[in-house]
Write a protein that holds these residues in place. Structure first.
Motif, mmCIF file in Angstrom:
data_model
loop_
_atom_site.group_PDB
_atom_site.id
_atom_site.type_symbol
_atom_site.label_atom_id
_atom_site.label_comp_id
_atom_site.label_asym_id
_atom_site.label_seq_id
_atom_site.Cartn_x
_atom_site.Cartn_y
_atom_site.Cartn_z
ATOM 1 N N LEU A 286 0.837 -1.204 0.000
ATOM 2 C CA LEU A 286 0.000 0.000 0.000
ATOM 3 C C LEU A 286 0.869 1.250 0.000
ATOM 4 C CD1 LEU A 286 -2.983 -0.543 2.452
ATOM 5 C CD2 LEU A 286 -3.021 -0.262 -0.013
ATOM 6 N N ARG A 287 1.917 1.195 0.849
ATOM 7 C CA ARG A 287 2.787 2.359 0.962
ATOM 8 C C ARG A 287 3.447 2.636 -0.389
ATOM 9 N NH1 ARG A 287 6.185 1.044 5.507
ATOM 10 N NH2 ARG A 287 4.326 1.262 6.759
ATOM 11 N N LYS B 193 -1.885 14.418 0.780
ATOM 12 C CA LYS B 193 -0.935 15.377 0.216
ATOM 13 C C LYS B 193 -1.507 16.779 0.279
ATOM 14 C CE LYS B 193 2.238 12.606 -1.059
ATOM 15 N NZ LYS B 193 2.532 12.192 0.285
ATOM 16 N N GLU C 17 -7.216 12.383 -0.421
ATOM 17 C CA GLU C 17 -7.203 11.003 0.040
ATOM 18 C C GLU C 17 -5.812 10.596 0.483
ATOM 19 O OE1 GLU C 17 -8.311 7.348 -2.403
ATOM 20 O OE2 GLU C 17 -10.087 8.622 -2.399
ATOM 21 N N SER C 18 -4.811 11.014 -0.278
ATOM 22 C CA SER C 18 -3.457 10.580 0.049
ATOM 23 C C SER C 18 -2.847 11.473 1.121
ATOM 24 C CB SER C 18 -2.588 10.596 -1.206
ATOM 25 O OG SER C 18 -2.433 11.922 -1.645
ATOM 26 N N LYS D 115 1.205 6.510 -6.502
ATOM 27 C CA LYS D 115 0.054 7.363 -6.774
ATOM 28 C C LYS D 115 0.475 8.833 -6.744
ATOM 29 C CE LYS D 115 -3.675 5.806 -4.461
ATOM 30 N NZ LYS D 115 -4.591 5.913 -3.340
ATOM 31 N N THR D 116 1.274 9.175 -5.715
ATOM 32 C CA THR D 116 1.701 10.562 -5.574
ATOM 33 C C THR D 116 2.523 11.021 -6.764
ATOM 34 O OG1 THR D 116 1.768 10.187 -3.219
ATOM 35 C CG2 THR D 116 2.831 12.172 -4.016
ATOM 36 N N SER E 107 2.315 1.730 -3.288
ATOM 37 C CA SER E 107 1.346 2.164 -4.288
ATOM 38 C C SER E 107 0.960 3.619 -4.018
ATOM 39 C CB SER E 107 0.128 1.252 -4.306
ATOM 40 O OG SER E 107 -0.883 1.739 -3.474
ATOM 41 N N ASP E 108 1.005 4.006 -2.717
ATOM 42 C CA ASP E 108 0.737 5.396 -2.365
ATOM 43 C C ASP E 108 1.797 6.318 -2.958
ATOM 44 O OD1 ASP E 108 -1.518 6.144 -0.976
ATOM 45 O OD2 ASP E 108 -0.305 7.060 0.610
#
Lengths: 230, 493
Positions: B256-257, B329, B326-327, B263-264, B259-260
């Motif tokens: 998850l980390r 940021k 969501e993230s 994603k960023t 993929s986060d």
């Protein structure tokens, strides 16, 4: 009178070309630069009357460009910023930029900002009587007339209106207002500014629900949106 | 029958030893007290070497011999002197106590040895198990090694899902009868090991306590190991299961980390790479308008181009904003925001829409400012206005209203009122847009606007709701916290 010269600094060729082309149709002479380094060189060579610059650019970025230009000149600088880059906007203003415009912007917006900055730098703002559509601010007589009616303002409200009106078209930060209206009095908060601007707007705006003169600039301060009558 | 044969031989050996000692004592003419000590030592030896039964029998035989050969009158089983009675009884009691003590001590030593062996076996098993399950998915292999170690003929490991009937067979060897599943479920429910004779020896079903719950059952079939030993094995297997779950979870968190982070970086690239061409497109469209605006046909197309590219830009921005929220940021920065400014800015954003549809703005005099992230609030409003525009008949006005919340005075209510057909009361707001999107044949637009509005509102401690107005049409409501502004500092001018 020669054409005002504008330096356009952006790493995107599409934006550069369309802005320079549009500025040309409005009688401005423009130069384009693809990054900060080129922008600084062009500034030294051509001494433009106004600088339009992107912030995120490879190599020397917009912030550095603002810093370098401010070392030698007070020409108006308008920053082209991206959405979400609010801290960038404030940082750019702190470094000495005069205004910002958020991408994607419309050309009409951009030209209005350019006009406002040109007005300021041409020294028109020293007049003690400011005239806008349906609004007269007579600072000598401390009198404000809106749409034919006298508007009675408190001294604070009038001082705020004077600062905003003199800077018509430009963002005025909370700190600017606190410095100029409250003379930087200790303990003056943004909320105090909001309170007085709120009551000023209620008195001034003919229809408070559709503001014609004063707009909030999110996280920054206020902007006087009416254009002065020359 | 080997063990009873051995006992018989040991018994004979004990008798022979007693006979030899008696003969030797008689030949040497030892006195009665010496004989008593010699017999005691012999009994001690027998107890050390044989079991309790043989040493007790030997004690009785030794008492007989002692009386017969060494206590006067000799060669009889009678005793004249009462002192000799005391000696005889003392000898008997001493031999009994010695036998018991020696046999007990030996039993304890044996038990200790067995325990030591068991612990050694468990230790090597645990090393095995944890070496084998250092990666996710090795549990099956590890279980089979455990079963081999405890000498099981067959068996396996079954883990439970949400109930003991949701069974996942991790490892299994040998046959699997129909009733096994129920047996396993029963063991899981009763939390007690189950032991019964099976076709290949003893079958033991052991519940596995995984993190305080019965997480599965270890089945050991045809093993000679004791239930107690197997319970220790089951505890180890349960630990291994827990460990594997934990590793799987941490692998998931890691994924998850990653993929986060991905994603960023995608977000950053997307927001830059989409914003720049969109800006160029918007500017070029305007430049086109200047060049071709005089031609009505071209002007129409340019209007569509400009409106649609605006809309695309807003959608992309909305989605990026939601993703950033969501993230984590992007954190909303609420500040006191006059509803009038929100309406003004929203209409600026929707310039083309505002040209073809009238707006009526109404803000109550006592309406407080909203405590909201102004940029997000404008996005919410723009989405609500666009949605209202889609369902409204052409030319009918949209009303933008702001007032204090009728019930909760610490909130501001902002409404977009349309004159469309209203909503079906039974359907969820999101479905309203869904069905409309389907009617329009525009599947890609399904409720996105409202969902974005709801997502953005939630990030601002606000809510979006839809309802029918009594006088027709629908009301899209945005409830936001109200700002409290006080005149803190006083006039310096």
């Amino acid at each position: 009178l020669s054409h005002p010269r504008i330096l356009v600094v952006d790493d995107d060729p599409g934006i550069r070309s369309v802005i320079t082309e549009q500025l040309a149709t409005k009688g401005y002479e423009s130069r384009a630069a693809a990054d900060g380094r080129e922008g600084i060189d062009s500034f030294r060579r051509d001494r433009p009357d106004l600088v339009l610059t992107d912030l995120a650019m490879p190599g020397v970025d917009g912030f550095e460009l603002i810093r370098r230009v401010r070392e030698v000149s007070t020409v108006p600088i308008i920053v082209l910023s991206v959405r979400g880059g609010d801290s960038d906007k404030v940082h750019a203003l702190d470094l000495g930029a005069d205004d910002y415009i958020v991408k994607p912007f419309s050309m009409i917006e951009l030209l209005a900002r350019v006009r406002a900055q040109m007005r300021r730098s041409s020294g028109m703002e020293v007049r003690e009587q400011l005239e806008f559509p349906d609004l007269l601010i007579d600072l000598d007589r401390r009198r404000v007339v809106q749409g034919g009616r006298d508007v009675h303002l408190t001294p604070t409200e009038l001082a705020i209106l004077a600062v905003l009106g003199r800077n018509a078209g430009r963002p005025v930060t909370f700190d600017d207002l606190i410095a100029k209206v409250w003379k930087g009095a200790q303990g003056t908060t943004n909320d105090a500014v909001r309170f007085h601007v709120g009551s000023l707007r209620r008195k001034l705006e003919p229809q408070p629900s559709t503001p014609r003169y004063i707009m909030t600039e999110p996280w920054v301060g206020y902007r006087f949106i009416a254009e002065p009558i020359a | 029958m080997r063990s009873s044969g051995t006992a018989f031989l040991k018994g004979l050996g004990a008798l022979a030893l007693l006979a030899v000692v008696t003969g030797a004592a008689l030949r040497l003419h030892v006195n009665a007290s010496t004989a008593g000590f010699v017999y005691l030592i012999v009994i001690l030896g027998i107890a050390l070497w044989s079991g309790l039964t043989i040493s007790l029998l030997s004690s009785i035989v030794a008492v007989g011999c002692y009386n017969f050969f060494f206590l006067p009158p000799l060669r009889t089983f009678t005793i004249q002197d009462p002192e000799n009675w005391v000696a005889l009884v003392a000898f008997f009691v001493a031999s009994l106590v010695v036998s018991r003590l020696v046999v007990n001590a030996r039993g304890q030593a044996e038990a200790a040895r067995a325990r030591r062996q068991e612990i050694e076996a468990l230790y090597s098993l645990s090393i095995d198990l944890f070496a084998a399950t250092s990666r996710v998915g090795a549990l099956a292999e590890a279980t089979m090694r455990v079963l081999t170690k405890v000498g099981a003929a067959s068996g396996g490991l079954v883990l439970f899902g949400s109930s003991s009937y949701m069974q996942q067979v991790v490892a299994w060897s040998g046959e699997s009868e129909d009733e096994i599943k129920d047996l396993i479920a029963g063991v899981g429910r009763h939390r007690e090991p189950l032991e019964f004779p099976g076709p290949h020896g003893r079958d033991v079903f052991l519940p596995l306590n995984v993190g305080g719950h019965i997480g599965g059952v270890l089945v050991v079939r045809g093993s000679t190991a004791t239930v107690r030993a197997l319970e220790s094995v089951a505890a180890l297997v349960a630990l291994a299961v827990e460990r594997e779950r934990f590793m799987a979870e941490s692998a998931h968190v890691q994924a998850l980390r990653e993929s986060d982070a991905l994603k960023t970086s995608i977000l950053r690239a997307v927001s830059h790479d989409l914003t720049t061409p969109l800006t160029t497109i918007a500017l070029q469209v305007e430049s086109l308008r200047q060049k071709l605006g005089a031609n009505p046909a071209a002007a129409g197309s340019i209007n569509v181009l400009s409106e649609q590219s605006d809309r695309l830009r807003r959608r992309i921005e909305n989605l990026l904003t939601l993703a950033r929220l969501e993230s984590g940021k992007f954190v909303p920065r609420p500040e006191p925001t006059p509803p009038a400014d929100l309406f003004h800015t929203a209409r600026e954003h929707l310039a083309a829409l505002a040209e073809r549809r009238p707006f009526e703005v109404q803000i109550d005099d006592d309406c407080p400012d909203a405590m909201v992230d102004p940029v997000l609030a404008v996005e919410i409003l723009v989405n609500l206005i666009e949605n209202a525009d889609r369902v409204s008949p052409p030319g009918t006005p949209l009303r933008l209203v702001a007032h204090r919340h009728p019930v909760d005075s610490s909130r501001v209510r902002i409404e977009v009122l349309d004159e469309g057909p209203g909503i079906h009361q039974t359907t969820e707001p999101a479905e309203r847009f869904l069905s409309e999107a389907e009617e329009e044949g525009d599947v890609g637009r399904r409720g996105l606007g409202l969902e974005i509005a709801q997502g953005l509102a939630a990030a601002n401690r606000g809510e979006v709701s839809l309802s029918n107005r009594p006088d027709g049409g629908a009301a899209a409501r945005l409830d936001l916290p109200a700002a409290t502004i006080a005149a803190a500092a006083e006039v310096a001018v």
